[in-house]
Design an enzyme around this catalytic site. Sequence first.
Site, PDB file in Angstrom:
ATOM      1  N   ASN A  83       0.841  -1.192   0.000  1.00  0.00           N
ATOM      2  CA  ASN A  83       0.000   0.000   0.000  1.00  0.00           C
ATOM      3  C   ASN A  83       0.885   1.255   0.000  1.00  0.00           C
ATOM      4  O   ASN A  83       1.973   1.276   0.588  1.00  0.00           O
ATOM      5  CB  ASN A  83      -0.989   0.006   1.169  1.00  0.00           C
ATOM      6  CG  ASN A  83      -0.355  -0.139   2.526  1.00  0.00           C
ATOM      7  OD1 ASN A  83       0.689  -0.752   2.682  1.00  0.00           O
ATOM      8  ND2 ASN A  83      -0.982   0.431   3.539  1.00  0.00           N
ATOM      9  N   ILE A  84       0.402   2.271  -0.698  1.00  0.00           N
ATOM     10  CA  ILE A  84       1.143   3.528  -0.854  1.00  0.00           C
ATOM     11  C   ILE A  84       0.183   4.661  -0.527  1.00  0.00           C
ATOM     12  O   ILE A  84      -0.757   4.936  -1.295  1.00  0.00           O
ATOM     13  CB  ILE A  84       1.688   3.672  -2.295  1.00  0.00           C
ATOM     14  CG1 ILE A  84       2.558   2.456  -2.661  1.00  0.00           C
ATOM     15  CG2 ILE A  84       2.491   4.967  -2.422  1.00  0.00           C
ATOM     16  CD1 ILE A  84       2.931   2.390  -4.140  1.00  0.00           C
ATOM     17  N   GLU A 106      -2.982  -4.629  -3.064  1.00  0.00           N
ATOM     18  CA  GLU A 106      -3.484  -5.538  -4.110  1.00  0.00           C
ATOM     19  C   GLU A 106      -3.464  -4.858  -5.480  1.00  0.00           C
ATOM     20  O   GLU A 106      -3.085  -5.457  -6.486  1.00  0.00           O
ATOM     21  CB  GLU A 106      -4.933  -5.960  -3.807  1.00  0.00           C
ATOM     22  CG  GLU A 106      -5.109  -6.723  -2.511  1.00  0.00           C
ATOM     23  CD  GLU A 106      -5.399  -5.807  -1.326  1.00  0.00           C
ATOM     24  OE1 GLU A 106      -4.783  -4.727  -1.214  1.00  0.00           O
ATOM     25  OE2 GLU A 106      -6.230  -6.197  -0.490  1.00  0.00           O
ATOM     26  N   TYR A 159      -5.741  11.674   1.559  1.00  0.00           N
ATOM     27  CA  TYR A 159      -5.957  10.249   1.854  1.00  0.00           C
ATOM     28  C   TYR A 159      -6.557   9.441   0.706  1.00  0.00           C
ATOM     29  O   TYR A 159      -6.217   8.283   0.513  1.00  0.00           O
ATOM     30  CB  TYR A 159      -6.845  10.087   3.090  1.00  0.00           C
ATOM     31  CG  TYR A 159      -6.286  10.642   4.373  1.00  0.00           C
ATOM     32  CD1 TYR A 159      -4.930  10.929   4.517  1.00  0.00           C
ATOM     33  CD2 TYR A 159      -7.131  10.895   5.459  1.00  0.00           C
ATOM     34  CE1 TYR A 159      -4.422  11.440   5.701  1.00  0.00           C
ATOM     35  CE2 TYR A 159      -6.632  11.399   6.652  1.00  0.00           C
ATOM     36  CZ  TYR A 159      -5.281  11.674   6.769  1.00  0.00           C
ATOM     37  OH  TYR A 159      -4.788  12.168   7.933  1.00  0.00           O
TER      38      TYR A 159
END
Length: 137
Positions: free
Chosen positions: A42-43, A55, A48
């Site tokens: 995740n990045i 994935e 946000y």
Amino acid sequence: MNYTILATWAREAKRNSYSPYSRFRVGAAVLTTDGRVFTGCNIENSSYGLTTCAERTALFKAVSEGERSFVAIAIASDEDTFTPPCGACRQVIFELAGNVDVVLTKKDGTYRVKKMLELLPQPFDGKNLKKTQRKKK
Ligand code: THU
């Protein structure tokens, strides 16, 4: 490749997680039909909503390298419970990989396997678009 190894790839990918806001590290690994593995993490972003899940990172890497046929995707976090893919990722996994095995893992490496259609029953997919694409007479 067995899913214990695929889960290990996902756990390793988690190490690169960029998650300064949630501190929730996620890694993913996709297995192609011809046995290749693509990983992702995740990045996050200070805006946000621009965050990308592990994935999708893994799948987009694979697809952008020309891969179109997949067997499974493994997901790893630091939790003691099986971490499932979020709703947005379910839609993307089904679009790009179809009814693959989804390998949900706990942080100790134990896993269980679900089919994508169990996680996303009655999916919206390309077939649902056909009517609107028909030419008007
Ligand atoms: N996250 C993933 O990477 N995959 C999921 O399926 C669930 C959520 C990430 C997004 C965000 O960086 C953090 O986990 C907390 O939601």
